[in-house]
Design a protein around this motif. Structure first.
Motif, PDB file in Angstrom:
ATOM      1  N   ARG A 141      46.281  27.688   5.123  1.00 25.97           N
ATOM      2  CA  ARG A 141      46.713  28.513   6.248  1.00 25.97           C
ATOM      3  C   ARG A 141      48.094  28.122   6.753  1.00 25.97           C
ATOM      4  O   ARG A 141      48.698  28.856   7.559  1.00 25.97           O
ATOM      5  CB  ARG A 141      45.681  28.447   7.375  1.00 25.97           C
ATOM      6  CG  ARG A 141      45.448  27.084   7.954  1.00 25.97           C
ATOM      7  CD  ARG A 141      44.416  27.123   9.081  1.00 25.97           C
ATOM      8  NE  ARG A 141      43.104  27.529   8.606  1.00 25.97           N
ATOM      9  CZ  ARG A 141      42.543  28.681   8.940  1.00 25.97           C
ATOM     10  NH1 ARG A 141      43.195  29.542   9.710  1.00 25.97           N
ATOM     11  NH2 ARG A 141      41.343  28.986   8.504  1.00 25.97           N
ATOM     12  N   GLY A 142      48.616  26.989   6.315  1.00 30.05           N
ATOM     13  CA  GLY A 142      49.948  26.580   6.743  1.00 30.05           C
ATOM     14  C   GLY A 142      51.073  27.284   6.015  1.00 30.05           C
ATOM     15  O   GLY A 142      52.243  27.160   6.396  1.00 30.05           O
ATOM     16  N   ALA A 143      50.755  28.015   4.954  1.00 31.51           N
ATOM     17  CA  ALA A 143      51.797  28.726   4.212  1.00 31.51           C
ATOM     18  C   ALA A 143      52.404  29.819   5.080  1.00 31.51           C
ATOM     19  O   ALA A 143      51.713  30.489   5.842  1.00 31.51           O
ATOM     20  CB  ALA A 143      51.213  29.331   2.937  1.00 31.51           C
ATOM     21  N   LYS A 144      53.707  30.015   4.945  1.00 29.29           N
ATOM     22  CA  LYS A 144      54.386  31.036   5.730  1.00 29.29           C
ATOM     23  C   LYS A 144      54.285  32.419   5.080  1.00 29.29           C
ATOM     24  O   LYS A 144      54.290  33.439   5.774  1.00 29.29           O
ATOM     25  CB  LYS A 144      55.859  30.658   5.904  1.00 29.29           C
ATOM     26  CG  LYS A 144      56.102  29.437   6.772  1.00 29.29           C
ATOM     27  CD  LYS A 144      57.590  29.186   6.897  1.00 29.29           C
ATOM     28  CE  LYS A 144      57.986  28.122   7.878  1.00 29.29           C
ATOM     29  NZ  LYS A 144      57.185  27.014   8.110  1.00 29.29           N
ATOM     30  N   THR A 145      54.208  32.447   3.745  1.00 34.05           N
ATOM     31  CA  THR A 145      54.246  33.719   3.031  1.00 34.05           C
ATOM     32  C   THR A 145      53.237  33.720   1.891  1.00 34.05           C
ATOM     33  O   THR A 145      53.074  32.708   1.196  1.00 34.05           O
ATOM     34  CB  THR A 145      55.650  33.982   2.448  1.00 34.05           C
ATOM     35  OG1 THR A 145      56.626  33.904   3.495  1.00 34.05           O
ATOM     36  CG2 THR A 145      55.736  35.356   1.790  1.00 34.05           C
ATOM     37  N   LEU A 157      41.542  43.061  -2.894  1.00 32.81           N
ATOM     38  CA  LEU A 157      42.941  42.759  -2.606  1.00 32.81           C
ATOM     39  C   LEU A 157      43.256  43.025  -1.135  1.00 32.81           C
ATOM     40  O   LEU A 157      43.942  42.226  -0.481  1.00 32.81           O
ATOM     41  CB  LEU A 157      43.844  43.611  -3.506  1.00 32.81           C
ATOM     42  CG  LEU A 157      45.354  43.421  -3.341  1.00 32.81           C
ATOM     43  CD1 LEU A 157      45.754  41.973  -3.587  1.00 32.81           C
ATOM     44  CD2 LEU A 157      46.101  44.353  -4.278  1.00 32.81           C
ATOM     45  N   ASN A 158      42.727  44.115  -0.599  1.00 36.84           N
ATOM     46  CA  ASN A 158      42.924  44.424   0.822  1.00 36.84           C
ATOM     47  C   ASN A 158      42.358  43.320   1.716  1.00 36.84           C
ATOM     48  O   ASN A 158      42.962  42.933   2.724  1.00 36.84           O
ATOM     49  CB  ASN A 158      42.268  45.767   1.167  1.00 36.84           C
ATOM     50  CG  ASN A 158      43.117  46.952   0.738  1.00 36.84           C
ATOM     51  OD1 ASN A 158      44.332  46.911   0.834  1.00 36.84           O
ATOM     52  ND2 ASN A 158      42.471  48.009   0.269  1.00 36.84           N
ATOM     53  N   ARG A 159      41.180  42.813   1.359  1.00 38.55           N
ATOM     54  CA  ARG A 159      40.562  41.735   2.152  1.00 38.55           C
ATOM     55  C   ARG A 159      41.400  40.462   2.065  1.00 38.55           C
ATOM     56  O   ARG A 159      41.539  39.720   3.051  1.00 38.55           O
ATOM     57  CB  ARG A 159      39.137  41.465   1.667  1.00 38.55           C
ATOM     58  CG  ARG A 159      38.148  42.566   2.030  1.00 38.55           C
ATOM     59  CD  ARG A 159      36.712  42.119   1.864  1.00 38.55           C
ATOM     60  NE  ARG A 159      36.369  41.837   0.486  1.00 38.55           N
ATOM     61  CZ  ARG A 159      35.960  40.666   0.021  1.00 38.55           C
ATOM     62  NH1 ARG A 159      35.839  39.633   0.849  1.00 38.55           N
ATOM     63  NH2 ARG A 159      35.655  40.501  -1.252  1.00 38.55           N
ATOM     64  N   LEU A 160      41.957  40.195   0.890  1.00 35.43           N
ATOM     65  CA  LEU A 160      42.807  39.023   0.699  1.00 35.43           C
ATOM     66  C   LEU A 160      44.048  39.117   1.587  1.00 35.43           C
ATOM     67  O   LEU A 160      44.425  38.151   2.274  1.00 35.43           O
ATOM     68  CB  LEU A 160      43.208  38.937  -0.772  1.00 35.43           C
ATOM     69  CG  LEU A 160      43.783  37.619  -1.278  1.00 35.43           C
ATOM     70  CD1 LEU A 160      42.695  36.555  -1.340  1.00 35.43           C
ATOM     71  CD2 LEU A 160      44.384  37.819  -2.661  1.00 35.43           C
ATOM     72  N   ILE A 161      44.661  40.294   1.597  1.00 35.23           N
ATOM     73  CA  ILE A 161      45.848  40.512   2.422  1.00 35.23           C
ATOM     74  C   ILE A 161      45.498  40.381   3.904  1.00 35.23           C
ATOM     75  O   ILE A 161      46.227  39.752   4.681  1.00 35.23           O
ATOM     76  CB  ILE A 161      46.455  41.897   2.122  1.00 35.23           C
ATOM     77  CG1 ILE A 161      47.032  41.919   0.707  1.00 35.23           C
ATOM     78  CG2 ILE A 161      47.528  42.248   3.143  1.00 35.23           C
ATOM     79  CD1 ILE A 161      47.433  43.299   0.226  1.00 35.23           C
ATOM     80  N   GLN A 162      44.376  40.976   4.303  1.00 28.42           N
ATOM     81  CA  GLN A 162      43.961  40.919   5.704  1.00 28.42           C
ATOM     82  C   GLN A 162      43.739  39.482   6.160  1.00 28.42           C
ATOM     83  O   GLN A 162      44.147  39.098   7.263  1.00 28.42           O
ATOM     84  CB  GLN A 162      42.691  41.739   5.902  1.00 28.42           C
ATOM     85  CG  GLN A 162      42.226  41.802   7.348  1.00 28.42           C
ATOM     86  CD  GLN A 162      40.948  42.604   7.506  1.00 28.42           C
ATOM     87  OE1 GLN A 162      40.081  42.599   6.637  1.00 28.42           O
ATOM     88  NE2 GLN A 162      40.818  43.304   8.617  1.00 28.42           N
ATOM     89  N   GLN A 180      45.774  37.558   9.128  1.00 30.42           N
ATOM     90  CA  GLN A 180      45.080  36.946  10.255  1.00 30.42           C
ATOM     91  C   GLN A 180      45.557  35.521  10.482  1.00 30.42           C
ATOM     92  O   GLN A 180      45.486  35.007  11.601  1.00 30.42           O
ATOM     93  CB  GLN A 180      43.575  36.967  10.014  1.00 30.42           C
ATOM     94  CG  GLN A 180      42.953  38.348  10.126  1.00 30.42           C
ATOM     95  CD  GLN A 180      41.500  38.385   9.675  1.00 30.42           C
ATOM     96  OE1 GLN A 180      40.999  37.449   9.048  1.00 30.42           O
ATOM     97  NE2 GLN A 180      40.801  39.476   9.990  1.00 30.42           N
ATOM     98  N   GLN A 181      46.034  34.892   9.411  1.00 30.45           N
ATOM     99  CA  GLN A 181      46.558  33.527   9.503  1.00 30.45           C
ATOM    100  C   GLN A 181      48.068  33.510   9.696  1.00 30.45           C
ATOM    101  O   GLN A 181      48.724  32.488   9.472  1.00 30.45           O
ATOM    102  CB  GLN A 181      46.147  32.749   8.249  1.00 30.45           C
ATOM    103  CG  GLN A 181      44.645  32.572   8.168  1.00 30.45           C
ATOM    104  CD  GLN A 181      44.172  31.965   6.859  1.00 30.45           C
ATOM    105  OE1 GLN A 181      42.986  31.996   6.553  1.00 30.45           O
ATOM    106  NE2 GLN A 181      45.081  31.388   6.076  1.00 30.45           N
TER     107      GLN A 181
END
Length: 231
Positions: free
Chosen positions: A130-134, A150-155, A159-160
Motif C-alpha cells: 500500500r506504500g506504492a505511489k503508482t 481488473l476493475n476490482r484490482l484498480i479499485q 482506495q489505497q
C-alpha cells in the motif's frame, strides 16, 4: 514499501525472437539469432524503470518452467519482483523477422488458466504494498481473469491512494469501469475500438479523446499517422 511503483502483468510471456532468410511454406524454416526475454507490457515498464533507477516492483502471474525462466531473466537484470505462482504454465510468444525486409510475424498465445485462489493472491499483493505511489497494469488478460477482476484490482489500488496507469488492449480498456485513472495508453487501433470511431489524424484523436477525460487525467494515443497524441 520502498518501491515507488508497482507493476502488474496479468499475462506475462517468455518472448522468443529471431530472424529467417525466407519462410518456407510447409517445410522446415531455420531461425537464426535467437533471443529470449521477459515479456508483457507492465513487465517492460518495470525493466525500463529499473534501468532509470526508479524504485519498482514487478508482479503478476507466473507458472511452470517457462515462468521460472522469466523470473530468472528478470533477476539477471536486477528487477525486484513478487509474482503469484500459478499451476498452469506461463505462455510463450514468438516473433520472427524476415532478414531481407525486416517484416515481422508474431505469434501470441492465450496464456494459462488462472484460478480464483490465484486471483485472490494477486489482490493481496496490492494491499500488501500500500506504500506504492503508482500502480501500472499492462498487457492482455489470461483465460479466466476477467475485466471485472481488473476493475476490482484498480479499485483496491485507488482506495489505497495509488495513481493508476492502464496499458491494455482496446477491448479491455473499453470495459474498464474505473474513473480517475492517471493515464491510459491505447494505440490508434485500440483508441478506435474504445471510442467506436474511425479517426486517423492527431486533430481527430484530440477531439474524440475529450470524452474520455472523466476516465483518465491523461490519454496517450500512439501510432497515429502524424505522431503520438496526448490529451
Amino acid at each position: 514499501m520502498k518501491e515507488a511503483i508497482l507493476t502488474i502483468t496479468p499475462n506475462p510471456a517468455l518472448d522468443i525472437s529471431g530472424f529467417v532468410r525466407k519462410i518456407n511454406v510447409n517445410e522446415k524454416t531455420y531461425v537464426h539469432g535467437e533471443k529470449r526475454s521477459p515479456g508483457g507490457s507492465a513487465i517492460n515498464v518495470a525493466r525500463i524503470l529499473h534501468r532509470l533507477q526508479v524504485p519498482v516492483l514487478a508482479s503478476g502471474f507466473l507458472g511452470g518452467s517457462i515462468g521460472e525462466e522469466v523470473q530468472k531473466l528478470l533477476e539477471l537484470e536486477g528487477v525486484q519482483q513478487q509474482f503469484i505462482k500459478t499451476e498452469a504454465s506461463t505462455r510463450i510468444n514468438v516473433t520472427i523477422a524476415n532478414k531481407s525486409d525486416h517484416r515481422q510475424t508474431r505469434f501470441s498465445f492465450a496464456g494459462p488458466e488462472i484460478k480464483n485462489t490465484e486471483i485472490r493472491e494477486l489482490m493481496k499483493i496490492v494491499s500488501k504494498h500500500r506504500g506504492a505511489k503508482t500502480l501500472v497494469v499492462g498487457g492482455s488478460l489470461p483465460p479466466h481473469f476477467q475485466v471485472q477482476d481488473l476493475n476490482r484490482l484498480i479499485q483496491r489500488a485507488q482506495q489505497q491512494k495509488m495513481d493508476v496507469v492502464v496499458d491494455c488492449p482496446g477491448l479491455i480498456l473499453k470495459e474498464i469501469r474505473a474513473s480517475g485513472l492517471l493515464l491510459i495508453k491505447p494505440n490508434l487501433d485500440e483508441f478506435r475500438i474504445m471510442t467506436g470511431s474511425r479517426v486517423t489524424t492527431v486533430s481527430q484523436v484530440l477531439k474524440k479523446a475529450g470524452g474520455l477525460l472523466q476516465t483518465a487525467s491523461y490519454i496517450c494515443v500512439s501510432s497515429v499517422e502524424e505522431g503520438a497524441s496526448w490529451k
